[in-house]
Enzyme design. Structure first.
Site, PDB file in Angstrom:
ATOM      1  N   TRP A 146       0.798  -1.229   0.000  1.00 31.37           N
ATOM      2  CA  TRP A 146       0.000   0.000   0.000  1.00 31.37           C
ATOM      3  C   TRP A 146       0.828   1.275   0.000  1.00 31.37           C
ATOM      4  O   TRP A 146       0.298   2.354  -0.166  1.00 31.37           O
ATOM      5  CB  TRP A 146      -0.928   0.036   1.220  1.00 31.37           C
ATOM      6  CG  TRP A 146      -0.360  -0.518   2.503  1.00 31.37           C
ATOM      7  CD1 TRP A 146      -0.630  -1.765   3.006  1.00 31.37           C
ATOM      8  CD2 TRP A 146       0.536   0.097   3.432  1.00 31.37           C
ATOM      9  NE1 TRP A 146       0.048  -1.950   4.184  1.00 31.37           N
ATOM     10  CE2 TRP A 146       0.777  -0.817   4.473  1.00 31.37           C
ATOM     11  CE3 TRP A 146       1.173   1.342   3.488  1.00 31.37           C
ATOM     12  CZ2 TRP A 146       1.609  -0.555   5.550  1.00 31.37           C
ATOM     13  CZ3 TRP A 146       2.010   1.612   4.561  1.00 31.37           C
ATOM     14  CH2 TRP A 146       2.217   0.674   5.575  1.00 31.37           C
ATOM     15  N   ASN A 147       2.121   1.168   0.219  1.00 30.40           N
ATOM     16  CA  ASN A 147       2.834   2.432   0.471  1.00 30.40           C
ATOM     17  C   ASN A 147       3.112   3.231  -0.802  1.00 30.40           C
ATOM     18  O   ASN A 147       3.069   4.454  -0.767  1.00 30.40           O
ATOM     19  CB  ASN A 147       4.097   2.210   1.302  1.00 30.40           C
ATOM     20  CG  ASN A 147       5.052   1.229   0.690  1.00 30.40           C
ATOM     21  OD1 ASN A 147       4.652   0.384  -0.102  1.00 30.40           O
ATOM     22  ND2 ASN A 147       6.311   1.334   1.038  1.00 30.40           N
ATOM     23  N   LYS A 170      -2.240  -7.631  -8.452  1.00 33.97           N
ATOM     24  CA  LYS A 170      -3.074  -7.554  -7.244  1.00 33.97           C
ATOM     25  C   LYS A 170      -2.560  -6.425  -6.362  1.00 33.97           C
ATOM     26  O   LYS A 170      -1.526  -6.536  -5.720  1.00 33.97           O
ATOM     27  CB  LYS A 170      -3.026  -8.865  -6.440  1.00 33.97           C
ATOM     28  CG  LYS A 170      -4.133  -8.898  -5.391  1.00 33.97           C
ATOM     29  CD  LYS A 170      -3.784  -9.688  -4.157  1.00 33.97           C
ATOM     30  CE  LYS A 170      -3.397  -8.922  -2.952  1.00 33.97           C
ATOM     31  NZ  LYS A 170      -4.151  -7.759  -2.513  1.00 33.97           N
ATOM     32  N   GLY A 223       6.526  -6.275  -0.259  1.00 33.43           N
ATOM     33  CA  GLY A 223       5.712  -6.212   0.960  1.00 33.43           C
ATOM     34  C   GLY A 223       6.540  -6.604   2.155  1.00 33.43           C
ATOM     35  O   GLY A 223       7.773  -6.536   2.123  1.00 33.43           O
ATOM     36  N   GLY A 224       5.859  -7.039   3.212  1.00 32.68           N
ATOM     37  CA  GLY A 224       6.553  -7.429   4.433  1.00 32.68           C
ATOM     38  C   GLY A 224       7.212  -8.799   4.295  1.00 32.68           C
ATOM     39  O   GLY A 224       6.791  -9.616   3.469  1.00 32.68           O
ATOM     40  N   GLU A 245      10.899  -8.032  -2.744  1.00 34.07           N
ATOM     41  CA  GLU A 245      11.406  -6.780  -2.166  1.00 34.07           C
ATOM     42  C   GLU A 245      10.688  -6.628  -0.834  1.00 34.07           C
ATOM     43  O   GLU A 245       9.479  -6.429  -0.788  1.00 34.07           O
ATOM     44  CB  GLU A 245      11.107  -5.630  -3.130  1.00 34.07           C
ATOM     45  CG  GLU A 245      11.979  -4.433  -2.871  1.00 34.07           C
ATOM     46  CD  GLU A 245      11.348  -3.494  -1.871  1.00 34.07           C
ATOM     47  OE1 GLU A 245      11.645  -3.651  -0.656  1.00 34.07           O
ATOM     48  OE2 GLU A 245      10.587  -2.617  -2.275  1.00 34.07           O
ATOM     49  N   LEU A 246      11.455  -6.773   0.244  1.00 34.23           N
ATOM     50  CA  LEU A 246      10.823  -7.065   1.539  1.00 34.23           C
ATOM     51  C   LEU A 246      11.123  -6.067   2.651  1.00 34.23           C
ATOM     52  O   LEU A 246      11.011  -6.402   3.825  1.00 34.23           O
ATOM     53  CB  LEU A 246      11.265  -8.463   1.987  1.00 34.23           C
ATOM     54  CG  LEU A 246      10.949  -9.587   0.997  1.00 34.23           C
ATOM     55  CD1 LEU A 246      11.529 -10.897   1.470  1.00 34.23           C
ATOM     56  CD2 LEU A 246       9.455  -9.720   0.781  1.00 34.23           C
ATOM     57  N   CYS A 279      10.005   1.277   2.387  1.00 41.01           N
ATOM     58  CA  CYS A 279      10.879   0.123   2.623  1.00 41.01           C
ATOM     59  C   CYS A 279      12.306   0.579   2.898  1.00 41.01           C
ATOM     60  O   CYS A 279      13.043  -0.100   3.604  1.00 41.01           O
ATOM     61  CB  CYS A 279      10.822  -0.814   1.429  1.00 41.01           C
ATOM     62  SG  CYS A 279      11.004   0.009  -0.139  1.00 41.01           S
ATOM     63  N   GLU A 380      11.626  -4.033  11.632  1.00 42.80           N
ATOM     64  CA  GLU A 380      11.074  -2.971  10.794  1.00 42.80           C
ATOM     65  C   GLU A 380       9.788  -2.441  11.422  1.00 42.80           C
ATOM     66  O   GLU A 380       8.843  -3.194  11.644  1.00 42.80           O
ATOM     67  CB  GLU A 380      10.784  -3.512   9.388  1.00 42.80           C
ATOM     68  CG  GLU A 380      10.356  -2.425   8.436  1.00 42.80           C
ATOM     69  CD  GLU A 380      10.064  -2.940   7.026  1.00 42.80           C
ATOM     70  OE1 GLU A 380       9.457  -4.006   6.890  1.00 42.80           O
ATOM     71  OE2 GLU A 380      10.437  -2.242   6.071  1.00 42.80           O
TER      72      GLU A 380
HETATM   73  P1  NDP Z   1       1.926  -7.398   3.317  1.00 43.34           P
HETATM   74  O1  NDP Z   1       3.280  -7.875   3.073  1.00 43.34           O
HETATM   75  O2  NDP Z   1       1.004  -8.263   4.093  1.00 43.34           O
HETATM   76  O3  NDP Z   1       1.181  -7.062   1.924  1.00 43.34           O
HETATM   77  C1  NDP Z   1       1.821  -6.910   0.688  1.00 43.34           C
HETATM   78  C2  NDP Z   1       0.931  -7.506  -0.377  1.00 43.34           C
HETATM   79  O4  NDP Z   1       0.816  -8.920  -0.181  1.00 43.34           O
HETATM   80  C3  NDP Z   1      -0.502  -6.973  -0.356  1.00 43.34           C
HETATM   81  O5  NDP Z   1      -0.992  -6.842  -1.664  1.00 43.34           O
HETATM   82  C4  NDP Z   1      -1.222  -8.078   0.368  1.00 43.34           C
HETATM   83  O6  NDP Z   1      -2.592  -8.102   0.128  1.00 43.34           O
HETATM   84  C5  NDP Z   1      -0.552  -9.290  -0.195  1.00 43.34           C
HETATM   85  N1  NDP Z   1      -0.764 -10.504   0.576  1.00 43.34           N
HETATM   86  C6  NDP Z   1      -1.116 -10.641   1.878  1.00 43.34           C
HETATM   87  N2  NDP Z   1      -1.211 -11.940   2.207  1.00 43.34           N
HETATM   88  C7  NDP Z   1      -0.918 -12.648   1.107  1.00 43.34           C
HETATM   89  C8  NDP Z   1      -0.839 -14.035   0.807  1.00 43.34           C
HETATM   90  N3  NDP Z   1      -1.088 -14.967   1.720  1.00 43.34           N
HETATM   91  N4  NDP Z   1      -0.499 -14.408  -0.444  1.00 43.34           N
HETATM   92  C9  NDP Z   1      -0.221 -13.473  -1.375  1.00 43.34           C
HETATM   93  N5  NDP Z   1      -0.292 -12.145  -1.156  1.00 43.34           N
HETATM   94  C10 NDP Z   1      -0.627 -11.736   0.064  1.00 43.34           C
HETATM   95  O7  NDP Z   1       1.999  -5.986   3.913  1.00 43.34           O
HETATM   96  P2  NDP Z   1       1.032  -5.346   4.978  1.00 43.34           P
HETATM   97  O8  NDP Z   1       0.255  -4.331   4.297  1.00 43.34           O
HETATM   98  O9  NDP Z   1       0.250  -6.314   5.767  1.00 43.34           O
HETATM   99  O10 NDP Z   1       2.123  -4.739   5.922  1.00 43.34           O
HETATM  100  C11 NDP Z   1       2.831  -5.564   6.824  1.00 43.34           C
HETATM  101  C12 NDP Z   1       4.241  -5.108   6.951  1.00 43.34           C
HETATM  102  O11 NDP Z   1       4.916  -5.248   5.716  1.00 43.34           O
HETATM  103  C13 NDP Z   1       4.391  -3.651   7.278  1.00 43.34           C
HETATM  104  O12 NDP Z   1       4.289  -3.446   8.646  1.00 43.34           O
HETATM  105  C14 NDP Z   1       5.758  -3.355   6.777  1.00 43.34           C
HETATM  106  O13 NDP Z   1       6.700  -3.699   7.747  1.00 43.34           O
HETATM  107  C15 NDP Z   1       5.904  -4.261   5.608  1.00 43.34           C
HETATM  108  N6  NDP Z   1       5.734  -3.588   4.341  1.00 43.34           N
HETATM  109  C16 NDP Z   1       6.815  -3.446   3.537  1.00 43.34           C
HETATM  110  C17 NDP Z   1       6.689  -2.788   2.348  1.00 43.34           C
HETATM  111  C18 NDP Z   1       7.821  -2.574   1.436  1.00 43.34           C
HETATM  112  O14 NDP Z   1       7.819  -1.637   0.655  1.00 43.34           O
HETATM  113  N7  NDP Z   1       8.805  -3.440   1.430  1.00 43.34           N
HETATM  114  C19 NDP Z   1       5.421  -2.209   1.933  1.00 43.34           C
HETATM  115  C20 NDP Z   1       4.329  -2.486   2.815  1.00 43.34           C
HETATM  116  C21 NDP Z   1       4.506  -3.150   3.971  1.00 43.34           C
HETATM  117  P3  NDP Z   1      -3.585  -7.450   1.206  1.00 43.34           P
HETATM  118  O15 NDP Z   1      -3.246  -6.005   1.254  1.00 43.34           O
HETATM  119  O16 NDP Z   1      -4.904  -7.730   0.650  1.00 43.34           O
HETATM  120  O17 NDP Z   1      -3.325  -8.155   2.510  1.00 43.34           O
END
Ligand code: NDP
Length: 488
Positions: A146-147, A170, A223-224, A245-246, A279, A380
């Site tokens: 989402w960021n 997605k 994502g995370g 990219e985590l 990130c 993080e």
């Molecule tokens: P997530 O890692 O959960 O979400 C990233 C993406 O993965 C979203 O589109 C999410 O969908 C999707 N997702 C969630 N569960 C699954 C699954 N089982 N299989 C496939 N895709 C999935 O990030 P969050 O928004 O929950 O944030 C959690 C933490 O991640 C944050 O606190 C932060 O530390 C980190 N983060 C890191 C980012 C980066 O730029 N590296 C960006 C955002 C978060 P949905 O939104 O529908 O759950």
């Protein structure tokens, strides 16, 4: 959603609310996709991948389509930026800068589309001609957080399409609106239906269906790391390649010879820009002991002036946290830091200033007296929380900076080029910025070391993440087959 060129609702007929983080209230309804919708989207992408309309295009023609997409994004950049700010609460100045710059990724990879060349191998086997073809992988699934919703999707989409793949996107459940707004751009640019598909919904409901789908060739995830690990496991079960990219726990290191004014601004921008929700957030400031106290004093003076408020206002400097769970998580980390003995010298809780509405605001927060083993120095937070740690020697700085499971980025503030180069070589991070922070470009590779992930986005080699090399052998002499029971 966008499936096979059609705007469609979820097959369940269900919707969910997307919240405006500034008001804390819902502002949009998003289709809640089911695994059946994912199946339809992948089928559409697979059909497009096989179609003459897409496969029959020359690479040059594909590049021209990407140029059109770039122009259409550019024409709507400000509107898309405004949508992103309303949806994820990051500053309009930040999101607009991203949407205005995003076309450059499409232009860069448009130019590369027809420069993917195979090789003629000077083969060591007489009588054979051996060459390679660079072929697209097929359907690419992109899972985006989402960021920075559009930018992180564009980093994946532009090279994937340039290389001739098709795409299922997605977005995050918390920031799907800009993706859905983008949907009309693909048809307008002349992209054949099904080349780009968008499914919205909850990761825990449709993530597995997408990642494990037999017709998805590769997954690109940002994502995370906890979710990344789940995606990686599912991909492993199906032997699928992934890029990850985590996130990170990036160190911003200030040496005694640095311009202190610039360093103070650089550390502020590393952690408070984007409310720390990036990130590459420079969430650990490592300050040479000889300047530590002066740095902290100057840093706090500037940080105290941060204007919090409506992220849509141009003068706002720190906006809300994007989601309520994330808001609670950030506050939880502040408590943990206090319990573990760090000293809170700024902020340290929810922001209750006038004009903040019911949004999820956290005060810009600074801890000193942080030691490397504390959770606030290791994990993080993804919020406006900075840990400041002193160091004595260059090697100390390196040891503290590299004492992390992550390795996404690092900042170095020094006037000494030799020191800057030593740091660039020895920091375990995918990006090292010197006397600057958070600059990026389509021309420069981006990605993580260690638990920050693998694979690279942007830069010349990123397109190679989306092709596979085929080796073609041709027997040129017509000679008799020797013993057919033995390898040639
Ligand atoms: P997530 O890692 O959960 O979400 C990233 C993406 O993965 C979203 O589109 C999410 O969908 C999707 N997702 C969630 N569960 C699954 C699954 N089982 N299989 C496939 N895709 C999935 O990030 P969050 O928004 O929950 O944030 C959690 C933490 O991640 C944050 O606190 C932060 O530390 C980190 N983060 C890191 C980012 C980066 O730029 N590296 C960006 C955002 C978060 P949905 O939104 O529908 O759950």
């Amino acid at each position: 959603m966008l499936i096979g060129g059609e705007r469609v609702d979820a097959s369940s007929g269900e919707w969910f609310e997307s919240f405006n983080p500034y008001t804390g209230k819902p502002w949009a309804l998003i289709p809640r996709a089911t695994p059946a919708d994912v199946d339809r989207a992948v089928a559409a992408a697979r059909a497009a991948f096989k179609s003459k309309a897409w496969r029959g295009l020359t690479a040059t023609a594909r590049g021209k389509l990407l140029l059109k997409i770039a122009d259409l994004i550019a024409a709507r950049a400000d509107e898309l930026g405004r949508i992103e700010t309303t949806d994820n609460g990051k500053l309009i100045l930040e999101m607009r800068a991203q949407t205005r710059y995003l076309p450059e990724w499409f232009r860069y990879f448009a130019g590369l589309a027809d420069k993917l060349e195979g090789r003629v191998i000077p083969i060591d086997r007489p009588g054979y001609f051996n060459f390679t073809l660079e072929e697209p992988l097929g359907v690419i699934a992109a899972i985006v957080p989402w960021n920075s919703p559009l930018m992180l999707a564009g980093w994946k989409m532009a090279p994937a399409l340039a290389a001739g793949n098709t795409f299922v996107w997605k977005p995050s459940e918390h920031s799907s609106v800009s993706a859905l707004e983008m949907a009309s751009i693909f048809a307008e640019a002349g992209l054949p239906p099904g080349v780009v598909n968008i499914v919205t919904g909850f990761g825990n409901e449709i993530g597995d269906a997408l990642v494990g789908h037999k017709d998805v060739a590769k997954i690109c995830f940002t994502g995370g790391d906890a979710t990344g690990a789940l995606v990686y496991q599912t991909a492993a079960k199906h032997i699928k390649p992934v890029t990850m990219e985590l996130g990170g726990k990036s160190a911003n290191i200030v040496f005694a010879d640095a311009s202190l004014d610039n360093a103070v601004k650089g550390v502020v921008s590393g952690i408070f820009a984007a409310t720390g929700q990036t990130c590459v957030a420079g969430s650990r400031a490592l300050i040479h002991r000889s300047i530590h106290d002066e740095f902290v004093e100057r840093f706090l003076k500037l940080a105290r002036t941060a204007k919090m408020g409506n992220p849509l206002e141009e003068t706002t400097q720190v906006g809300p946290i994007t989601t309520k769970p994330q808001y609670q998580k950030v506050l939880g980390y502040i408590d943990i830091a206090k319990q573990q003995g760090a000293t809170c010298v700024l902020g340290g809780g929810p922001a209750k200033r006038p004009g903040l509405g019911d949004g999820w605001f956290v005060e810009p927060t600074v801890f000193t007296g942080v030691t490397p083993e504390m959770r606030i120095a290791q994990e993080e937070v993804f919020g406006p929380v900075l840990s400041i740690m002193p160091f004595d020697t260059d090697d100390d700085a390196l040891a503290i900076a590299n004492d992390s499971i992550y390795g996404l980025a690092a900042g170095v503030w020094t006037a000494n080029i030799g020191r800057a180069l030593k740091m660039a070589h020895e920091l375990e991070a995918g990006t090292v910025w010197t006397n600057t922070y958070r600059v990026s470009s389509p021309l420069s590779p981006f990605g993580g070391y260690k638990r920050s992930g693998f694979g690279r986005e942007s830069g010349l080699l990123a397109i190679r993440e989306f092709v596979q090399e085929k080796s073609v052998w041709i027997e040129t002499t017509g000679a008799d087959t020797p013993n057919p029971f033995v390898i040639r």
